[in-house]
Design an enzyme around this catalytic site. Structure first.
Site, PDB file in Angstrom:
ATOM      1  CD  GLN A 140      -1.353  -0.098   3.677  1.00 25.94           C
ATOM      2  OE1 GLN A 140      -2.257  -0.932   3.644  1.00 25.94           O
ATOM      3  NE2 GLN A 140      -1.224   0.774   4.660  1.00 25.94           N
ATOM      4  CB  SER A 180       3.934   6.942   4.499  1.00 28.43           C
ATOM      5  OG  SER A 180       3.150   6.376   5.533  1.00 28.43           O
ATOM      6  CB  SER A 214       5.472  -2.806   4.422  1.00 28.38           C
ATOM      7  OG  SER A 214       5.655  -2.003   5.564  1.00 28.38           O
ATOM      8  CD  GLU A 269      -1.597  -0.831   8.752  1.00 28.11           C
ATOM      9  OE1 GLU A 269      -0.402  -0.796   9.098  1.00 28.11           O
ATOM     10  OE2 GLU A 269      -2.091  -0.018   7.956  1.00 28.11           O
TER      11      GLU A 269
END
Length: 255
Positions: free
Chosen positions: A128, A131, A163, A246
């Protein structure tokens, strides 16, 4: 009120533990170069395929998408056992716990048919792109832009701390489509192919020696209107759903 585990829940935990005993080598966490390495990623993919064959990868999903529609505590037990074992699912915990469920809510029929079955079989890895370097904790201040050009969007910008981006096949990416409205209202979520040459991924080397996080550079990425996840300018709502999924899934810590 009785807070004890039911017989069904106890039996499920025993099933998961037996599966781990039969399919997880004792030294699996030290395969080749450690966390987020190509070798561990390949191991996780094979492992998740075996989980899927036994109905243990997405039991909390609806039956129509390969799940068993079990009660939430079954999903909690599965997550707990996986974390205690060191999370051998690798990056696929993101697919099954927050990206897949978000797609079920906001995806088009075409998107769901194309992407959810491979997730349920353990075949694909997703990341995803939220950020950004100058956004900090204020996600809605992101600067990545998606400009409409006919029936496609042209996306330019940068993401950070993404990530698993270096080994993911696909990703969800949040970008600004309307700079004229308040920052929370001008965002749109997109599905992107991480192998597109317009996307450059640079792993961030950590003090541990691992590199599970990444910088992601997007240079004139062109995606069709059909790649929107949810409506235009509804990205904040889609992102919040993903983040709530999440938060729930990471509430189970490793013992």
């Amino acid at each position: 009120m009785d807070f004890a585990w039911t017989d069904e829940q106890k039996a499920f935990r025993a099933t998961v533990r037996q599966f781990l005993k039969d399919n997880l080598p004792e030294n699996w966490e030290h395969i080749a170069h450690g966390p987020a390495s190509k070798e561990q990623t390949a191991f996780a993919k094979t492992f998740c395929g075996k989980l899927a064959e036994q109905g243990l990868l997405v039991p909390h999903w609806p039956e129509e998408w390969g799940g068993r529609n079990v009660d939430p505590w079954i999903a909690f037990i599965l997550a707990e056992e996986m974390w205690m074992a060191g999370e051998p699912r690798g990056g696929q915990y993101m697919n099954v716990n927050w990206i897949g469920p978000t797609m079920m809510l906001y995806g088009s029929d075409e998107q769901k048919q194309q992407h959810i079955p491979p997730m349920a079989r353990g075949e694909t890895l997703w990341c995803q792109g939220f950020s950004e370097p100058e956004s900090g904790s204020d996600l809605a201040s992101l600067r990545t832009k998606a400009e409409k050009d006919g029936d496609v969007y042209r996306i330019n910008g940068q993401k950070i701390w993404t990530s698993g981006a270096h080994y993911s096949s696909h990703g969800i990416l949040l970008a600004r489509t309307d700079p004229q409205v308040p920052k929370h209202k001008g965002l749109t979520m997109f599905l992107v192919d991480m192998s597109d040459p317009a996307i450059e991924t640079r792993p961030i080397r950590q003090i541990s020696g691992g590199a599970s996080f990444n910088e992601v550079f997007i240079d004139d990425l062109r995606v069709p209107d059909s790649a929107r996840l949810g409506g235009e300018s509804e990205g904040w709502k889609v992102a919040l759903t993903t983040l709530m999924n999440e938060r729930f899934s990471i509430s189970v810590g490793r013992a």
